[in-house]
Motif scaffolding. Structure first.
Motif, short mmCIF file in Angstrom:
data_model
loop_
_atom_site.label_atom_id
_atom_site.label_comp_id
_atom_site.label_asym_id
_atom_site.label_seq_id
_atom_site.Cartn_x
_atom_site.Cartn_y
_atom_site.Cartn_z
N LEU A 56 0.82 -1.22 0.00
CA LEU A 56 0.00 0.00 0.00
C LEU A 56 0.85 1.26 0.00
CD1 LEU A 56 -2.80 -0.98 2.55
CD2 LEU A 56 -3.07 -0.69 0.09
N ASN A 57 1.79 1.36 0.94
CA ASN A 57 2.58 2.58 1.11
C ASN A 57 3.67 2.75 0.06
OD1 ASN A 57 1.26 3.57 3.45
ND2 ASN A 57 2.44 2.20 4.75
N ILE A 58 4.12 1.63 -0.52
CA ILE A 58 5.26 1.68 -1.44
C ILE A 58 4.91 1.09 -2.81
CG2 ILE A 58 7.68 1.09 -1.74
CD1 ILE A 58 7.16 2.76 0.77
N GLY A 59 4.56 -0.19 -2.83
CA GLY A 59 4.43 -0.92 -4.09
C GLY A 59 3.36 -0.39 -5.02
N LEU A 60 2.24 0.06 -4.48
CA LEU A 60 1.19 0.64 -5.30
C LEU A 60 1.30 2.16 -5.35
CD1 LEU A 60 -1.95 -1.46 -4.26
CD2 LEU A 60 -0.67 -1.59 -6.41
N PHE A 61 1.59 2.78 -4.22
CA PHE A 61 1.59 4.25 -4.15
C PHE A 61 2.65 4.88 -5.05
CE2 PHE A 61 3.49 8.05 -2.12
CZ PHE A 61 2.45 8.93 -2.37
N LEU A 62 3.88 4.38 -5.02
CA LEU A 62 4.95 5.05 -5.76
C LEU A 62 4.72 5.03 -7.28
CD1 LEU A 62 8.20 4.11 -3.79
CD2 LEU A 62 6.88 6.23 -3.74
N PRO A 63 4.36 3.89 -7.90
CA PRO A 63 4.11 3.94 -9.35
C PRO A 63 2.96 4.89 -9.70
CG PRO A 63 4.33 1.67 -8.63
CD PRO A 63 4.26 2.50 -7.40
N LEU A 64 1.92 4.92 -8.88
CA LEU A 64 0.81 5.84 -9.14
C LEU A 64 1.28 7.28 -9.01
CD1 LEU A 64 -2.01 3.93 -7.23
CD2 LEU A 64 -1.77 4.16 -9.71
N LEU A 65 2.14 7.55 -8.02
CA LEU A 65 2.67 8.90 -7.83
C LEU A 65 3.49 9.34 -9.04
CD1 LEU A 65 3.40 11.39 -6.02
CD2 LEU A 65 5.34 10.02 -5.20
N PHE A 66 4.42 8.50 -9.50
CA PHE A 66 5.27 8.86 -10.62
C PHE A 66 4.45 8.97 -11.92
CE2 PHE A 66 8.78 7.18 -7.93
CZ PHE A 66 9.60 8.29 -7.97
N THR A 67 3.45 8.10 -12.08
CA THR A 67 2.60 8.19 -13.27
C THR A 67 1.84 9.51 -13.31
OG1 THR A 67 2.32 5.78 -13.36
CG2 THR A 67 0.68 7.11 -14.51
#
Length: 281
Positions: A56-67
């Motif tokens: 939740l905090n890393i694996g999904l959040f970071l790609p969505l943030l960069f996208t």
């Protein structure tokens, strides 16, 4: 505030079109460093909890943030991320069994409006994929923050160790997904290497350790509203480094967002008696 540098680093230093690769390099090396330093592994139910929080905090959040950062020029990504405090306020009712705070929801909306005035210009383009990524990132991070508060931190485990668990779990989640969806990694020059180092060591390892320690010390809704500092810092860096202007409308937005941040730290007033310290799960 450190996370506010993500937008300018992404657009100015990193190779475009590889949000998952950027997320992987931000998470996995930093997580492995934290594990090597702390030499502490999860025990019992914390294997599963660390995996859930890491995704939740890393694996999904970071790609969505960069996208969202790549596809939404003009700071729209930051504005979508600013809805996180309102999502946290609702999740606190469902997950932490707290009372719904109309005041916090209201100030959260003021914060969103303020950030919007700061970072969205009249010609800002709203890409559908970018909008979905921005909202999805806000939702996953909000749920991760709320569950982090609910589960706390195991006795004797440092914030750095908890950070290492989550960064490693999120990085391992991203490892196969990155090569599956993006293929071979991009060429990394000196500028990109500098960007990845900043995002991984400072924006990842150091800042997440401080973030998780703060979640353990403050009410979860207070923590979430501090996230509004990220887009404000992004706007300031845009003005200083990219010659973006801050006019009267942007200054008004700054005032509204800062007022929301300050109001979000004030304790709730309970009618009919002295209020206990609210917000702890």
């Amino acid at each position: 505030m450190v996370w506010g540098t993500t937008y300018v680093v992404t657009t100015e230093l990193l190779p475009p079109g590889h949000p998952m690769f950027a997320s992987l390099l931000r998470a996995l090396p930093a997580g492995l460093i934290a594990l090597a330093v702390t030499r502490t592994l999860p025990r019992g139910s914390w294997w599963g909890r660390a995996a859930v929080l890491g995704v939740l905090n890393i694996g999904l959040f970071l790609p969505l943030l960069f996208t969202a950062a790549e596809r939404l020029p003009g700071g729209a990504a930051a504005t979508l991320g600013a809805v996180q405090p309102m999502i946290v306020a609702l999740l606190a009712v469902l997950v932490l069994r707290q009372r719904l705070s109309g005041r916090r929801l209201g100030w959260g909306l003021v914060g969103v409006v303020g950030v919007g005035l700061v970072v969205i210009g009249p010609s800002a383009a709203l890409d559908a994929v970018g909008v979905a990524a921005g909202l999805g990132g806000a939702a996953t991070m909000a749920l991760g923050v709320t569950l982090t508060k609910r589960w706390g931190r195991p006795e004797g485990v440092s914030p750095l160790a908890l950070t290492g668990w989550q960064l490693t779990a999120g990085g391992l989640f991203l490892l196969p997904a990155t090569f599956l969806f993006e293929g071979a990694p991009p060429a990394v020059d000196g500028r990109a290497a500098l960007g990845y180092l900043w995002l991984g060591l400072v924006g990842g390892l150091l800042t997440y350790a401080l973030w998780f320690q703060g979640i353990g010390s403050l009410p979860v809704t207070n923590v979430a509203v501090l996230g509004l500092l990220s887009p404000l810092v992004a706007a300031v860096l845009g003005a200083l480094l990219l010659d973006q202007t801050l006019g009267p409308v942007q200054l008004l937005g700054f005032a509204l967002a800062l007022a929301s941040i300050v109001a979000g730290q004030l304790p709730e007033r309970r009618a009919g008696g002295r209020g206990r310290a609210g917000g702890r799960g």
